[in-house]
Design a protein around this motif. Sequence first.
Motif, short mmCIF file in Angstrom:
data_model
loop_
_atom_site.label_atom_id
_atom_site.label_comp_id
_atom_site.label_asym_id
_atom_site.label_seq_id
_atom_site.Cartn_x
_atom_site.Cartn_y
_atom_site.Cartn_z
N SER A 1 0.81 -1.22 0.00
CA SER A 1 0.00 0.00 0.00
C SER A 1 0.84 1.27 0.00
O SER A 1 0.30 2.37 0.06
N CYS A 2 2.16 1.14 -0.10
CA CYS A 2 3.04 2.30 0.06
C CYS A 2 3.29 2.99 -1.29
O CYS A 2 3.78 2.36 -2.24
N ILE A 3 2.99 4.29 -1.35
CA ILE A 3 3.14 4.98 -2.65
C ILE A 3 4.60 5.06 -3.08
O ILE A 3 4.89 4.98 -4.27
N PHE A 4 5.51 5.18 -2.14
CA PHE A 4 6.93 5.28 -2.54
C PHE A 4 7.47 3.93 -3.00
O PHE A 4 8.28 3.88 -3.93
N CYS A 5 7.01 2.83 -2.41
CA CYS A 5 7.35 1.51 -2.94
C CYS A 5 6.85 1.38 -4.38
O CYS A 5 7.55 0.85 -5.25
N LYS A 6 5.65 1.89 -4.61
CA LYS A 6 5.06 1.78 -5.95
C LYS A 6 5.83 2.63 -6.96
O LYS A 6 6.03 2.22 -8.11
N THR B 1 14.08 -0.85 -0.58
CA THR B 1 13.42 -1.68 0.44
C THR B 1 12.56 -0.81 1.32
O THR B 1 13.00 0.26 1.76
N HIS B 2 11.34 -1.26 1.61
CA HIS B 2 10.45 -0.46 2.46
C HIS B 2 10.98 -0.39 3.88
O HIS B 2 11.10 -1.42 4.57
N ARG B 3 11.31 0.80 4.31
CA ARG B 3 11.67 1.08 5.70
C ARG B 3 10.90 2.33 6.09
O ARG B 3 10.96 3.33 5.40
N PHE C 1 5.16 7.35 5.01
CA PHE C 1 5.87 6.50 5.96
C PHE C 1 6.73 5.44 5.26
O PHE C 1 6.66 4.25 5.57
N HIS C 2 7.53 5.93 4.33
CA HIS C 2 8.63 5.18 3.71
C HIS C 2 9.79 6.17 3.77
O HIS C 2 9.69 7.29 3.24
N PHE C 3 10.87 5.76 4.43
CA PHE C 3 12.01 6.67 4.66
C PHE C 3 12.34 7.47 3.40
O PHE C 3 12.45 6.92 2.30
ZN ZN Z 1 7.41 1.75 0.92
#
Ligand code: ZN
Length: 140
Positions: free
Chosen positions: A3-8, A45-47, A96-98
Amino acid sequence: MSSCIFCKIAAGELPGEIIYEDEHSVAFMDIMPVTKGHVLLIPKTHRENIYEMTADEASHLFAAAPKIANALKETFEPAGMNLVQNNGAAAGQAVFHFHLHFVPRYDETDGYRPTWDQKTDEFPSERIQQLAADIRQQLA
Ligand code: ZN
Ligand code: 5GP
Protein backbone atom coordinates in the motif's frame (compact mmCIF):
# COMPACT_ATOMS: atom_id res chain seq x y z
CA MET A 1 4.90 -2.77 1.15
CA SER A 2 1.89 -3.11 -1.14
CA SER A 3 0.00 0.00 0.00
CA CYS A 4 3.04 2.30 0.06
CA ILE A 5 3.14 4.98 -2.65
CA PHE A 6 6.93 5.28 -2.54
CA CYS A 7 7.35 1.51 -2.94
CA LYS A 8 5.06 1.78 -5.95
CA ILE A 9 7.06 4.65 -7.46
CA ALA A 10 10.30 2.68 -6.91
CA ALA A 11 8.74 -0.38 -8.60
CA GLY A 12 7.39 1.65 -11.54
CA GLU A 13 3.80 0.89 -10.53
CA LEU A 14 2.99 4.56 -9.95
CA PRO A 15 4.29 7.45 -12.04
CA GLY A 16 7.29 9.22 -10.61
CA GLU A 17 9.78 11.61 -12.16
CA ILE A 18 12.81 9.45 -11.39
CA ILE A 19 16.17 11.21 -11.72
CA TYR A 20 18.51 8.56 -10.27
CA GLU A 21 18.46 4.85 -9.54
CA ASP A 22 20.97 2.25 -8.38
CA GLU A 23 20.77 -1.22 -6.85
CA HIS A 24 19.60 0.08 -3.48
CA SER A 25 18.09 3.54 -3.95
CA VAL A 26 15.82 5.69 -6.10
CA ALA A 27 15.58 9.47 -6.28
CA PHE A 28 12.63 11.29 -7.80
CA MET A 29 11.06 14.73 -7.95
CA ASP A 30 8.82 15.73 -5.05
CA ILE A 31 5.29 16.16 -6.42
CA MET A 32 4.69 19.26 -4.26
CA PRO A 33 8.10 20.91 -4.34
CA VAL A 34 9.06 23.61 -1.88
CA THR A 35 11.69 24.98 -4.26
CA LYS A 36 12.95 24.34 -7.79
CA GLY A 37 14.65 20.94 -7.86
CA HIS A 38 13.16 19.49 -4.64
CA VAL A 39 14.08 15.79 -4.79
CA LEU A 40 13.44 12.76 -2.56
CA LEU A 41 15.93 9.89 -2.15
CA ILE A 42 14.53 6.60 -0.84
CA PRO A 43 15.73 3.05 -0.20
CA LYS A 44 14.14 0.51 -2.58
CA THR A 45 13.42 -1.68 0.44
CA HIS A 46 10.45 -0.46 2.46
CA ARG A 47 11.67 1.08 5.70
CA GLU A 48 9.29 3.34 7.55
CA ASN A 49 11.86 5.56 9.21
CA ILE A 50 15.49 5.88 10.37
CA TYR A 51 14.88 3.58 13.34
CA GLU A 52 14.15 0.66 11.02
CA MET A 53 17.22 1.03 8.84
CA THR A 54 20.36 -1.05 9.22
CA ALA A 55 23.77 0.61 9.04
CA ASP A 56 24.32 -1.01 5.62
CA GLU A 57 21.01 0.30 4.30
CA ALA A 58 21.79 3.77 5.58
CA SER A 59 25.27 3.61 4.05
CA HIS A 60 23.92 2.57 0.67
CA LEU A 61 21.35 5.34 0.71
CA PHE A 62 23.68 8.11 1.81
CA ALA A 63 26.32 6.97 -0.69
CA ALA A 64 24.08 8.43 -3.40
CA ALA A 65 23.50 11.73 -1.59
CA PRO A 66 26.61 13.68 -2.73
CA LYS A 67 25.96 12.70 -6.35
CA ILE A 68 22.38 13.94 -6.21
CA ALA A 69 23.29 17.11 -4.32
CA ASN A 70 26.01 17.93 -6.83
CA ALA A 71 23.70 17.27 -9.77
CA LEU A 72 21.15 19.70 -8.29
CA LYS A 73 23.90 22.22 -7.56
CA GLU A 74 25.23 22.07 -11.13
CA THR A 75 21.78 22.09 -12.72
CA PHE A 76 20.11 24.90 -10.80
CA GLU A 77 23.02 26.77 -9.19
CA PRO A 78 21.19 27.29 -5.89
CA ALA A 79 22.74 29.48 -3.21
CA GLY A 80 22.53 26.57 -0.73
CA MET A 81 20.81 23.27 -0.06
CA ASN A 82 18.98 21.75 2.90
CA LEU A 83 18.85 17.98 3.43
CA VAL A 84 15.80 17.21 5.56
CA GLN A 85 14.49 13.92 6.91
CA ASN A 86 11.38 13.56 9.07
CA ASN A 87 10.64 10.59 11.36
CA GLY A 88 7.15 10.24 12.79
CA ALA A 89 4.04 12.35 12.36
CA ALA A 90 5.14 14.58 15.24
CA ALA A 91 8.24 15.43 13.23
CA GLY A 92 6.22 16.21 10.11
CA GLN A 93 6.49 12.84 8.36
CA ALA A 94 3.54 12.36 6.01
CA VAL A 95 4.74 9.44 3.87
CA PHE A 96 5.87 6.50 5.96
CA HIS A 97 8.63 5.18 3.71
CA PHE A 98 12.01 6.67 4.66
CA HIS A 99 12.95 9.59 2.42
CA LEU A 100 15.69 12.20 2.43
CA HIS A 101 14.62 15.57 1.06
CA PHE A 102 17.04 17.64 -1.03
CA VAL A 103 15.78 21.22 -1.01
CA PRO A 104 17.87 23.59 -3.11
CA ARG A 105 17.86 27.07 -1.56
CA TYR A 106 17.75 30.27 -3.55
CA ASP A 107 17.15 33.01 -1.00
CA GLU A 108 15.31 33.67 2.26
CA THR A 109 12.03 34.21 0.38
CA ASP A 110 12.11 30.86 -1.48
CA GLY A 111 9.40 29.32 0.75
CA TYR A 112 11.51 27.04 2.94
CA ARG A 113 11.29 28.31 6.51
CA PRO A 114 13.14 26.24 9.07
CA THR A 115 12.86 27.89 12.48
CA TRP A 116 13.79 26.79 15.94
CA ASP A 117 14.07 28.47 19.31
CA GLN A 118 17.46 28.00 20.91
CA LYS A 119 16.74 27.36 24.61
CA THR A 120 19.95 28.35 26.32
CA ASP A 121 18.14 29.02 29.62
CA GLU A 122 16.55 25.56 29.71
CA PHE A 123 19.76 23.82 28.62
CA PRO A 124 22.80 25.28 30.37
CA SER A 125 26.08 23.39 29.90
CA GLU A 126 25.61 21.20 33.02
CA ARG A 127 22.26 19.99 31.64
CA ILE A 128 23.79 19.31 28.23
CA GLN A 129 26.55 17.29 29.92
CA GLN A 130 23.95 15.20 31.75
CA LEU A 131 21.98 14.61 28.57
CA ALA A 132 25.17 13.56 26.79
CA ALA A 133 25.92 11.10 29.61
CA ASP A 134 22.43 9.61 29.26
CA ILE A 135 22.90 9.11 25.53
CA ARG A 136 26.39 7.64 25.96
CA GLN A 137 24.98 5.14 28.44
CA GLN A 138 22.30 4.14 25.93
CA LEU A 139 24.91 3.72 23.19
CA ALA A 140 27.32 1.69 25.37
ZN1 ZN B 1 7.41 1.75 0.92
P1 5GP C 1 7.38 14.15 4.62
O1 5GP C 1 6.50 15.22 5.17
O2 5GP C 1 6.83 12.77 4.85
O3 5GP C 1 8.82 14.29 5.05
O4 5GP C 1 7.43 14.42 3.06
C1 5GP C 1 6.63 13.74 2.15
C2 5GP C 1 6.90 14.36 0.79
O5 5GP C 1 6.39 13.50 -0.20
C3 5GP C 1 6.23 15.72 0.60
O6 5GP C 1 7.20 16.70 0.29
C4 5GP C 1 5.25 15.47 -0.53
O7 5GP C 1 5.15 16.56 -1.41
C5 5GP C 1 5.83 14.26 -1.23
N1 5GP C 1 4.84 13.39 -1.86
C6 5GP C 1 3.67 12.95 -1.30
N2 5GP C 1 3.03 12.13 -2.16
C7 5GP C 1 3.83 12.05 -3.27
C8 5GP C 1 3.71 11.34 -4.51
O8 5GP C 1 2.73 10.62 -4.77
N3 5GP C 1 4.71 11.49 -5.40
C9 5GP C 1 5.80 12.27 -5.15
N4 5GP C 1 6.74 12.35 -6.10
N5 5GP C 1 5.95 12.94 -4.00
C10 5GP C 1 4.98 12.84 -3.07
